[in-house]
Write a protein that holds these residues in place. Structure first.
Motif, mmCIF file in Angstrom:
data_model
loop_
_atom_site.group_PDB
_atom_site.id
_atom_site.type_symbol
_atom_site.label_atom_id
_atom_site.label_comp_id
_atom_site.label_asym_id
_atom_site.label_seq_id
_atom_site.Cartn_x
_atom_site.Cartn_y
_atom_site.Cartn_z
ATOM 1 N N TYR A 17 0.874 -1.183 0.000
ATOM 2 C CA TYR A 17 0.000 0.000 0.000
ATOM 3 C C TYR A 17 0.906 1.226 0.000
ATOM 4 C CZ TYR A 17 -2.186 3.563 3.153
ATOM 5 O OH TYR A 17 -2.610 4.704 3.770
ATOM 6 N N LYS A 20 -2.831 7.238 -1.208
ATOM 7 C CA LYS A 20 -4.243 7.269 -0.789
ATOM 8 C C LYS A 20 -5.139 7.882 -1.864
ATOM 9 C CE LYS A 20 -3.176 7.859 4.156
ATOM 10 N NZ LYS A 20 -1.706 7.875 4.101
ATOM 11 N N ARG A 68 -2.934 11.574 17.576
ATOM 12 C CA ARG A 68 -3.561 10.601 16.653
ATOM 13 C C ARG A 68 -4.440 9.628 17.416
ATOM 14 N NH1 ARG A 68 0.543 8.193 12.176
ATOM 15 N NH2 ARG A 68 -1.178 6.798 11.668
ATOM 16 N N GLY A 142 -3.734 3.150 7.671
ATOM 17 C CA GLY A 142 -4.240 2.265 6.624
ATOM 18 C C GLY A 142 -3.859 0.805 6.823
ATOM 19 N N ARG A 146 -5.329 -4.343 8.004
ATOM 20 C CA ARG A 146 -4.930 -5.725 7.702
ATOM 21 C C ARG A 146 -4.578 -6.523 8.946
ATOM 22 N NH1 ARG A 146 -1.133 -3.260 3.284
ATOM 23 N NH2 ARG A 146 0.286 -3.502 5.029
ATOM 24 N N SER A 189 5.825 7.344 6.569
ATOM 25 C CA SER A 189 5.056 6.787 5.442
ATOM 26 C C SER A 189 4.008 7.793 4.973
ATOM 27 C CB SER A 189 4.332 5.511 5.870
ATOM 28 O OG SER A 189 5.243 4.494 6.126
ATOM 29 N N ASP A 280 9.765 -2.317 3.757
ATOM 30 C CA ASP A 280 8.779 -1.240 3.843
ATOM 31 C C ASP A 280 9.454 0.134 3.823
ATOM 32 O OD1 ASP A 280 6.654 -2.938 3.716
ATOM 33 O OD2 ASP A 280 6.497 -3.205 5.873
ATOM 34 N N ALA A 281 8.848 1.093 4.488
ATOM 35 C CA ALA A 281 9.369 2.464 4.434
ATOM 36 C C ALA A 281 10.520 2.650 5.418
ATOM 37 C CB ALA A 281 8.243 3.446 4.715
#
Ligand code: 2P0
Length: 327
Positions: A17, A20, A68, A142, A146, A189, A280-281
Motif C-alpha cells: 500500500y 491514498k 492521533r 491504513g 490488515r 510513510s 517497507d518504508a
C-alpha cells in the motif's frame, strides 16, 4: 464494559500500500495483501476515564504524541453516539505496550491502531464485526486494517464501506526479520506517500500495476504457488522503492546494507534455498521462505543484522480481545 484489553500483531505487505485515494477516510489508491505476524505484538488497554490520556511503553505522551490516538477516540465516540450509547461523552485512558521496536519499520502503527480499534470499541460498548473493526482500524492507519485479519489478508480499495481487509488462503511460509543498522531518519510513510503521489511521474503506473499484480497475487495464493507469491512480492517491493525514489526531492528508504540483504537472498535462491525479500518504508528487510528453510535462511542473514539476530516469524492471529489473565 468500561475497560477492555486487546492484542494485535504487525503485518508485512507482500503487495504494498503506497498512496491514498482519500486522506481523511484513509482510502488506499489500490488494494494490498499482507501476512499478519506472530511476534512484536502491541497490547492496549482502554479504560473510560475523566480525561483522555495515552501512555506508550510506560511513558506518558504529551499533546503531540497523543493527538492521533485522541483523534481515533473521537471517531469511536462518534460511532457510539450514532449507536445511541451513553458512553459517547466519556473520555478514556489508553495504555499501550509494544513488544516490537516503535517507528523502526516494524509496522508498529499497524499493530497499534488494530489493538486500539478492538479495545476502544469494546470499552465504549460497540459490538462490531471483524469487517467493521477493520474499517475502523483503517481510519487510524491504513495498514492497521490488515492486522485485524488472521494469517494472510487482502485489503480492498474502495469507499468507506467497501475498503476493509479479509482473510485469504495462502501457501504456508515463514518470514525472517532482518533489522538493519541505520543512522538516517526516514520520512514518515504518511508524508512519503503524499510526496510520491504529487511528485513522482511514475505514480499513475504504480497504482494501475498494483491493481493488476494484486489480482495475480490472489491467484497465486489460491493456487498455493509459493514461487509465484515470492516473485511477485519481491518485484512489487522493488517497484514501490522505485516509485518512491522518483519523487522530487528523491526519497530513499533502503540503505546499502538493505541491498546487501537482497543480494544475499538472491544467493540463497541460487543455492537452491528458495527465498524472496521485501522491505517497507525503512531499511529493514523481511525475507520469505518455505517453513522448512526458515532456520537456515535466518542463519545465512544474521551477520547483516544490527544485533546479530534474524528472527523467524510465522503467520499470526488477527487483533483480538484478551482477558485480564492474559496480560
Ligand atoms: C504497507 N506501508 O503496505 C506499506 C508498505 C509502508 C510501506 O502501509 O498514512 O503507516 O497511516 O495509512 O499504514 C505504512 O503506511 O500509513 C504502510 P497511513 P501506514 O505496509
Amino acid at each position: 464494559m468500561t475497560q477492555a484489553t486487546a492484542r494485535a500483531y504487525p503485518n508485512i505487505a507482500l503487495v504494498k500500500y503506497w498512496g491514498k485515494a482519500n486522506e481523511d477516510l484513509i482510502l488506499p489508491a489500490a488494494g494490498s495483501m499482507s501476512m499478519t505476524l506472530d511476534d512484536f505484538a502491541t497490547t492496549t488497554t482502554v479504560t473510560l476515564d475523566e480525561t483522555d490520556s495515552f501512555s506508550l511503553n510506560g511513558a506518558e505522551q504529551g499533546e503531540a504524541g497523543a493527538s492521533r490516538v485522541i483523534a481515533f477516540l473521537d471517531l469511536v465516540r462518534n460511532f457510539a453516539r450514532t449507536a445511541g450509547l451513553d458512553t459517547a461523552d466519556q473520555n478514556a485512558r489508553v495504555v499501550s505496550v509494544n513488544e516490537g521496536p516503535t517507528a523502526a519499520g516494524m509496522a508498529s502503527s499497524a499493530s497499534g491502531f488494530a489493538a486500539l480499534a478492538v479495545a476502544a470499541s469494546s470499552a465504549y460498548g460497540l459490538e462490531l464485526s471483524i469487517r467493521d473493526l477493520s474499517r475502523l482500524a483503517r481510519r487510524g492507519s491504513g495498514s492497521a486494517s490488515r492486522s485485524l485479519v488472521d494469517r494472510f489478508a487482502v485489503w480492498h480499495a474502495g469507499d468507506d464501506q467497501s475498503s476493509y481487509a479479509e482473510e485469504i488462503p495462502a501457501p504456508d511460509m515463514a518470514m525472517i526479520a532482518v533489522p538493519v543498522a541505520t543512522g538516517q531518519k526516514a520520512v514518515s510513510s504518511r508524508k512519503g506517500m503524499v510526496a510520491t503521489a504529487t511528485t513522482s511521474p511514475f505514480y499513475p503506473a504504480w497504482v494501475t500495476s498494483t491493481e493488476e499484480i494484486l489480482k495475480e497475487m490472489i491467484g497465486a495464493c489460491k493456487d498455493s504457488d509459493f514461487t509465484l507469491v515470492g516473485e511477485i512480492a519481491e518485484t512489487h517491493a522493488m517497484r514501490m522503492h522505485a516509485v518512491i525514489a522518483a519523487s522530487r526531492p528523491s526519497i530513499r528508504y533502503l540503505s546499502p546494507t538493505s541491498l546487501e540483504v537482497f543480494d544475499r537472498i538472491a544467493q540463497l535462491r541460487a543455492d537452491g534455498i528458495e527465498t524472496y525479500g521485501t522491505a517497507d518504508a525503512g531499511p529493514n528487510v523481511f525475507a520469505i521462505t518455505r517453513p522448512e528453510h526458515a532456520e537456515v535462511v535466518s542463519e545465512r542473514l544474521r551477520d547483516l543484522t544490527k544485533d546479530g539476530e534474524a528472527k523467524v516469524l510465522r503467520p499470526g492471529r488477527g487483533a483480538h480481545l484478551v482477558g485480564d489473565d492474559a496480560l
